[in-house]
Design an enzyme around this catalytic site. Structure first.
Site, short mmCIF file in Angstrom:
data_model
loop_
_atom_site.label_atom_id
_atom_site.label_comp_id
_atom_site.label_asym_id
_atom_site.label_seq_id
_atom_site.Cartn_x
_atom_site.Cartn_y
_atom_site.Cartn_z
N GLN A 240 10.01 -0.15 19.68
CA GLN A 240 8.59 0.03 18.82
C GLN A 240 8.33 -1.74 18.69
O GLN A 240 7.23 -1.66 18.79
CB GLN A 240 8.31 0.11 17.43
N GLU B 66 13.75 -2.16 11.98
CA GLU B 66 13.44 -2.15 10.89
C GLU B 66 13.87 -2.14 9.69
O GLU B 66 13.48 -3.44 9.49
CB GLU B 66 12.44 -0.64 11.34
N ASP C 38 9.33 -3.67 12.81
CA ASP C 38 9.22 -3.63 14.02
C ASP C 38 7.87 -4.86 14.29
O ASP C 38 7.72 -4.74 15.35
CB ASP C 38 9.12 -2.18 14.46
N GLY D 274 -0.83 -10.84 -7.22
CA GLY D 274 -1.65 -12.66 -7.22
C GLY D 274 -1.54 -12.28 -8.28
O GLY D 274 -1.54 -12.07 -10.03
N GLY D 275 -2.96 -13.51 -8.80
CA GLY D 275 -4.00 -14.15 -9.64
C GLY D 275 -4.42 -13.00 -10.56
O GLY D 275 -4.86 -12.81 -11.92
#
Length: 415
Positions: free
Chosen positions: A17, A139, A168, A247-248
Site C-alpha cells: 500500500q 500500517e 501506509d 483544537g481551540g
C-alpha cells in the site's frame, strides 16, 4: 492540455500500500509508471482479500490505477541487465522493500547513480536512521510508533488505531511530494538524489497537534479543552481525548434520530465561539447567551460535557441530515457521520471524480478512489489497474529491446 508529470518515467518496485499509493498519485498526474513485478506472482495484494476467485483483488486494483505492468526477474543475470538499461533511461525508481533489499539485489545508490546521475531513488521505510531502522513496519505498527494510537480512543480504554491508513497511504502521499520536489530541484542542478520517507515520521507529521499538546501539558499540567478537564487528573503524557476536536473549537459526536438501530446516526458538532448565540437559539437555550456560566469560551470549558448533553437532546429529535441542514443555515460547523455505503452512493463525489467507476476485463465494473488533488490544467482520468505482465513487450520495446531480444529474455526466464 497536457498532464502535469507527462514525460516523467518511473520504475515502480513498490508493493502492498505505501509505495503504490505514491506511484498511483504520480500516475494520475501523468507520469508513466512502470510497475515491475515478479513473474507468476506479482504484487502480493493481487491475491489478498479476493472477492472473486482468480481475479485481481480490489486491494490491488484500487492502488494501481493508470500504471503499466511488466514482469522481470532481477536475480537472473539477463534480467539484471534489463533493469540497468531501464535505469539509464528512467527518471525515478520507487521502492518499499525491506531495509537493505535493494542493495542485496546489487542496486545500491552508488551503482544506480553511476548508471544514471539524474536518477531519483525514492524509498519508504518503517523508521529513519537510528536503532530501529532495520525493523519492518506495517500500517498499524506505524500508527503506534508515530504517536497516533496513544492519543486515539477514550481515556478509560486502550490505545486505538484509526481506520484511515495514515501509516501506509499517508506515508505514500509524503513520498510523492518528496519525489516531485526532487524532480523540480533536478531541473536546476541536473542531479538526482535519494528521497526517504519513514512511516514513523509520516504518522508523526500528521499527529503534530499532539506534540504541541505534550509541550503545553509539560508547561501547565492541564489542557482545558480536553474532556478530562476539570474532573480528572492529567498524567505525564497527552491522554486519549475521545472525540474532542484537538483544537481551540470544542467539538463532539452526538446522537441523532435513529441511533438505536443505525450505528452511523450521529453528527459531529462544533461549538464555535462566533456562532454561540445561534447555537443557543437553535437548541432552545437563549438564556445561555448572556449567562455568566456560558457566555464566554473560557466559562464554557469546564461545562462542555453538560453543554453537549443538552445539545444532544435536540439532535436526537432529528436525522443527521436534518440537523446538518438546520445548522448550516446558521453557519454552525458540523458534519454527519457518513458510512462507506453512503459515501459510495453519494452523487456529488462521482461528479467530482473523487469516486470513480472503472471497468476491468476480468472483474467487470468496480468503484475506486479518484485523485483527491484537482488541477485545472491537468485533469485526471482514472484507468484500470494492469494485469500481471500485461505491458512487458510494449515497455521493453520502448526501452530499445527488439522482438528477438525480448524472445530471448523470455526463453531464459528473465521476463
Amino acid at each position: 492540455m497536457g498532464k502535469a508529470l507527462e514525460g516523467v518515467r518511473i520504475l515502480d518496485f513498490t508493493h502492498v500500500q505505501s509505495g503504490p499509493t505514491c506511484t498511483q498519485l504520480l500516475a494520475w498526474f501523468g507520469a508513466d509508471v512502470i510497475k515491475i513485478e515478479r513473474a507468476g506472482a506479482g504484487d502480493v495484494t493481487r491475491d489478498q482479500l479476493r472477492d472473486i476467485p482468480g481475479v485481481d483483488s480490489l486491494y490491488f486494483t484500487m492502488l494501481n490505477s493508470n500504471k503499466r505492468s511488466i514482469t522481470l526477474d532481477t536475480k537472473n543475470p539477463e534480467g539484471k541487465r534489463v533493469l540497468e538499461q531501464m535505469i539509464e533511461q528512467a527518471d525515478v525508481l520507487v521502492e518499499n522493500f525491506a531495509p537493505g533489499a535493494l542493495d542485496r539485489m546489487g542496486f545500491t545508490w552508488e551503482h544506480i547513480h553511476k548508471l544514471n546521475p539524474k536518477m531519483i531513488v525514492a524509498s519508504v521505510k518503517g523508521f529513519g536512521p537510528g536503532p530501529y531502522e532495520d525493523c519492518k513496519v506495517y500500517e498499524n505498527v506505524a500508527q503506534c510508533v508515530g504517536g497516533s494510537a496513544s492519543t486515539t480512543g477514550f481515556d478509560d480504554g486502550p490505545p486505538m488505531v484509526t481506520g484511515a491508513q495514515i501509516g501506509d497511504s499517508g506515508t505514500g502521499l509524503h513520498l510523492a511530494l518528496g519525489i516531485v520536489t526532487a524532480l523540480y530541484q533536478r531541473t536546476m542542478t541536473g542531479r538526482g538524489q535519494r528521497v526517504l520517507t519513514a512511516m514513523q515520521d509520516g504518522v508523526l507529521n500528521l499527529c503534530r497537534v499532539k506534540l504541541r499538546d505534550q509541550q503545553r501539558l509539560d508547561r501547565n499540567g492541564v489542557m482545558e479543552e480536553y474532556p478530562q478537564y476539570p474532573n480528572s487528573e492529567f498524567g505525564e503524557a497527552v491522554p486519549r481525548a475521545g472525540n474532542a476536536s484537538g483544537g481551540g473549537q470544542p467539538g463532539w459526536i452526538l446522537k441523532c434520530k435513529g441511533w438505536e438501530t443505525d450505528p452511523n446516526a450521529y453528527i459531529y458538532f462544533i461549538t464555535q465561539a462566533p456562532v454561540w448565540g445561534s447555537i443557543c437559539k437553535v437548541i432552545g437555550k437563549p438564556e445561555w447567551v448572556e449567562h455568566p456560566d456560558y457566555a464566554t469560551p473560557k466559562a464554557r470549558l469546564p461545562r462542555l460535557k453538560q453543554i453537549f448533553a443538552t445539545i444532544e437532546h435536540w439532535t436526537e429529535t432529528k436525522t443527521k441530515f436534518e440537523v446538518m441542514a438546520i445548522l448550516n443555515e446558521y453557519h454552525i460547523p458540523c458534519g454527519p457521520i457518513l458510512s462507506m455505503k453512503e459515501i459510495a452512493e453519494e452523487p456529488s463525489l462521482r461528479e467530482t471524480g473523487t469516486i470513480v467507476e472503472v471497468d476491468h476485463p476480468e472483474r467487470g465494473k468496480y468503484l475506486t478512489v479518484g485523485n483527491p488533488i484537482k488541477l485545472s490544467d491537468s485533469p485526471t482520468h482514472v484507468e484500470r489497474s494492469p494485469l500481471l505482465g500485461e505491458h512487458t513487450d510494449e515497455v521493453l520495446a520502448e526501452f530499445g529491446f527488439n522482438r528477438q531480444q525480448v524472445t530471448a529474455l523470455r526463453e531464459v526466464g528473465a521476463i
